[in-house]
Each structure stands twice: as C-alpha cells, then as structure tokens.
Motif scaffolding. Structure first.
Motif, PDB file in Angstrom:
ATOM      1  N   ARG A   6       0.847  -1.206   0.000  1.00 27.32           N
ATOM      2  CA  ARG A   6       0.000   0.000   0.000  1.00 27.32           C
ATOM      3  C   ARG A   6       0.872   1.241   0.000  1.00 27.32           C
ATOM      4  NH1 ARG A   6      -4.254  -0.896   4.809  1.00 27.32           N
ATOM      5  NH2 ARG A   6      -5.095   1.041   3.848  1.00 27.32           N
ATOM      6  N   ARG A  11      -2.058   0.754  -4.726  1.00 25.90           N
ATOM      7  CA  ARG A  11      -1.624  -0.576  -4.335  1.00 25.90           C
ATOM      8  C   ARG A  11      -0.682  -1.126  -5.402  1.00 25.90           C
ATOM      9  NH1 ARG A  11      -4.110   1.426  -0.903  1.00 25.90           N
ATOM     10  NH2 ARG A  11      -5.822   0.559   0.365  1.00 25.90           N
ATOM     11  N   ARG A  41      -5.568   0.846  -8.257  1.00 22.25           N
ATOM     12  CA  ARG A  41      -6.373   1.449  -7.201  1.00 22.25           C
ATOM     13  C   ARG A  41      -7.331   0.402  -6.665  1.00 22.25           C
ATOM     14  NH1 ARG A  41      -6.358   6.772  -6.245  1.00 22.25           N
ATOM     15  NH2 ARG A  41      -5.212   8.127  -7.675  1.00 22.25           N
ATOM     16  N   ALA A  42      -7.426   0.315  -5.371  1.00 20.79           N
ATOM     17  CA  ALA A  42      -8.201  -0.746  -4.743  1.00 20.79           C
ATOM     18  C   ALA A  42      -9.698  -0.590  -4.987  1.00 20.79           C
ATOM     19  CB  ALA A  42      -7.923  -0.782  -3.240  1.00 20.79           C
ATOM     20  N   ASP A  96      -8.589 -10.283  -2.231  1.00 18.10           N
ATOM     21  CA  ASP A  96      -8.792  -8.983  -1.602  1.00 18.10           C
ATOM     22  C   ASP A  96      -7.703  -8.039  -2.079  1.00 18.10           C
ATOM     23  OD1 ASP A  96      -9.157  -6.824   0.041  1.00 18.10           O
ATOM     24  OD2 ASP A  96      -9.521  -8.020   1.845  1.00 18.10           O
ATOM     25  N   ASP A  98      -6.550  -5.462  -0.770  1.00 19.26           N
ATOM     26  CA  ASP A  98      -5.720  -4.938   0.318  1.00 19.26           C
ATOM     27  C   ASP A  98      -4.774  -6.002   0.892  1.00 19.26           C
ATOM     28  OD1 ASP A  98      -6.786  -2.383   0.167  1.00 19.26           O
ATOM     29  OD2 ASP A  98      -8.462  -2.917   1.486  1.00 19.26           O
ATOM     30  N   THR A  99      -5.227  -7.255   0.951  1.00 21.16           N
ATOM     31  CA  THR A  99      -4.416  -8.303   1.585  1.00 21.16           C
ATOM     32  C   THR A  99      -3.914  -9.359   0.602  1.00 21.16           C
ATOM     33  OG1 THR A  99      -6.394  -9.609   2.092  1.00 21.16           O
ATOM     34  CG2 THR A  99      -5.671  -7.996   3.745  1.00 21.16           C
TER      35      THR A  99
END
Length: 367
Positions: A6, A11, A41-42, A96, A98-99
């Motif tokens: 991040r 990302r 971009r998430a 996901d 983010d993860t």
C-alpha cells in the motif's frame, strides 16, 4: 497468495511465477498473465489469482466389494489448471485488493470435485469385485478406472482442469477381516517354518548319524591299524633281536679269531724274544767270560809287574841301605817311624832323654 503493498491510496501487486493474475477495471481486462507486477487502485480493481502449478490431492474413502466387505482406498490425484481464464470464470479465484487473500475457497471446490469423481469410479469397479480379487488386483483396476473416468469427465475440461496422474497407494480391508485373512497365510508360513525346522532337524540328525558312523568307522580303522602296528612292531623287534644275535655271533667269532691270532702272535713273539734273550745272554756271558779272562790276565800281569817292581825297589832299597852308614839308617828309621806314628799334640822331652837320644844318634854312649 499475491504480495500487495500500500502506497498513498495506490496498491502495488507482485505475483509469483506459478500464479496467473487477472486484473479488471470497469469490466475491462487490463492485466492477464503469470508473474505480473503493477500498480492499481483498490476501489476500482477486480483481481483474480489462479495457481498454475501441479498440485497433489490426497484422498481416502471407503468402498464395499461384491461380497459386502468394506475396504479403505488411499489414492493421490495430481492436477493443474491448464486454462486460468476459464477456471477464473467458473470458480471464485478473486483476491482482496488490500491483503491478496482469496475471498472464497476455490481449491477446496476443486478438491471436492476431483474426490467425488474419483470415488464414484472407484466404487463402481469395487462393487463388481470380490474382496480377495480386490486385494490381489484391486489397486491396478482402481487406478486405471479412476484415471479413465477423470479423463472422460466433461466437467473438468469445462472448468479448465487437467489431470496429470492418478496413484492408488493402498487398498485395505477392515482390521478384523485383515487379521482373519492374515491367519491362513500366517498358518501356512508357520507350517512352512515348522516343516523347514523339522527338515533341518532331520538333516541335522542324519548328519549327526553320518558323523557318528564316520567316527565309529574311523575308530575301527584306527584300531585295525593299531593292531597292524603292534604286529609290525613285534615283527620288527624279533627281526632286530635276530639281527643283533647274528651280529653278536659274528662279533664273538671275530673276537675269538682275533684272540687266537693275538695269542699266536704273542707266543711267536715270546719265543722270538726268548731266543733273542738267550742269544743275547749267551753273547753277554761269552763277552763277560772273555772280559773276566782278560781282566784276570791283566791283573796277573799287573801284579807280576808290581811284584817285580816291588822286588826291584826292595832290592834297590836294600842296596841303598846296605851302602848307607848306621846313623843315616837310624835317622831314616826315625823318620819312617815318625811318619807312621799317630798324631801327638805335645811331647815332653826331658834333658836326660834328649841327651841319651843325641848320644845314640851320634854313635856314642850316653853320659
């Protein structure tokens, strides 16, 4: 699992070489391929990660044979996703943003699909096979049937899955049945072992009997040879005694002959010595007699000559004394007398004796 970093609302995704990444934004495919690395971009990104490496799926299930016996089947299926786009469209491989973790469980769905399909074909082949046949040839039959069934299953290619290999590790009955099946084999093995033990003991007994017979035969042969040895020793002793006796007889005869020869030689030598001694004695006697005669003659001649010399000396002495006066004779007589007298240490002459003596010597009378 993808590595997502991040940075200020952005990302960054870095995928693995064995992971196929699909990136959609607003319904459009922006990135598609293995081992990608990009920024996104998430809020507007839709990400999918499909593994494309070979995976092992272990499975264990129970089946029933034609004689209503339960068996446990252990098998392993090797597969891979050959069409990641199709697999991502049929299964949920989304992650996901983010993860990077899968939101669903796509690999579990694939495992369930493969396990149920393989189990269906394995149950079908075992239901037509008895337990004894299954234990003998069941592994090969189940493997071939499962491999053929998975290859002919239409849902797997439609999902983008390719089966690489099928392995059946074991096919086991229930523990009680397995122990019951092992009992005859164990009994047979035990019987074979007992038979081998009995045969080994019989062979050992036979060998011991053979060894005992050989030892007895050896002892008999040894006793026979000892008897021959004793007999041969007696023969040798008798022969040796006879030879010693013959040698002693020859030696005695030789000694007697030698003694006779020595006696004859000694007698001859004694006779010769006696003859020589007699001759020598005779010669010595003759020489001694000759010597005695010669000595007697020489002594007689010497005595004669001495007598003549004495007679001549006496005659001369008488002639000399006849020619000499009386006083001289007296003096000579006194001298001769003095010469024949014993040793006198001291003489005492009185004047009277001396006067008379001088007067006599002088021819006169004493005063």
């Amino acid at each position: 699992m993808a590595d997502i970093t991040r940075r200020l609302g952005w990302r960054h995704l870095r995928g693995a070489p064995t992971a196929h990444i699909r990136h959609h934004r607003d319904g459009k495919l922006l990135h598609d391929g293995p081992g990608l690395s990009f920024w996104f971009r998430a809020l507007t990104a839709a990400l999918s990660e499909v593994p494309v490496d070979d995976r092992e799926l272990a499975m264990t299930f129970h089946a029933r044979t034609s004689d209503f016996q339960d068996v446990a089947v252990q098998a392993t299926v090797t597969y891979r996703i050959s069409d990641p786009a199709l697999a991502a469209a049929r299964l949920d491989f989304s992650v996901d943003p983010d993860t990077g973790v899968w939101r669903g469980a796509p690999l579990e769905q694939l495992g369930t699909l493969l396990t149920e399909t393989a189990q269906q074909h394995a149950l079908d082949v075992l239901a037509r096979t008895s337990l004894s046949s299954a234990l003998v040839d069941g592994v090969t039959a189940v493997r071939e049937r499962v491999a053929a069934g998975l290859a002919a299953e239409p849902r797997l290619p439609a999902t983008g899955i390719e089966v690489v290999a099928v392995r059946v590790i074991a096919l086991r009955p229930e523990p009680e049945v397995e122990r019951a099946l092992r009992t005859p084999a164990r009994e047979q093995i035990q019987q074979e072992a007992d038979r081998a033990t009995y045969e080994r003991r019989a062979v050992a007994v036979e060998r011991e009997r053979t060894i005992a017979e050989n030892e007895l035969a050896s002892q008999i042969e040894l006793a026979r040879r000892e008897e021959q040895l004793v007999e041969q020793r007696g023969t040798n002793a008798r022969r040796e005694a006879e030879e010693h006796a013959a040698a002693d007889a020859v030696r005695a005869e030789a000694e007697a002959a030698r003694t006779v020869r020595l006696a004859e030689a000694e007698a001859t030598r004694s006779v010769r010595l006696a003859d020589a001694e007699a001759q020598r004695t005779e010669r010595l006697a003759e020489a001694e007699a000759t010597k005695t005669v010669r000595l007697a003659r020489a002594e007689a001649e010497a005595q004669r000559e001495v007598g003549e010399a004495r007679a001549q000396a006496q005659a001369a002495w008488l002639r000399v004394h006849g020619e000499v006066d009386v006083a001289t004779l007296h003096a000579l007589t006194g001298t001769r007398l003095a010469e024949n007298l014993p040793r006198i240490d001291s003489v005492t002459v009185s004047p009277d004796v001396l006067t008379g003596l001088l007067a006599r010597l002088g021819g006169g009378e004493p005063a």
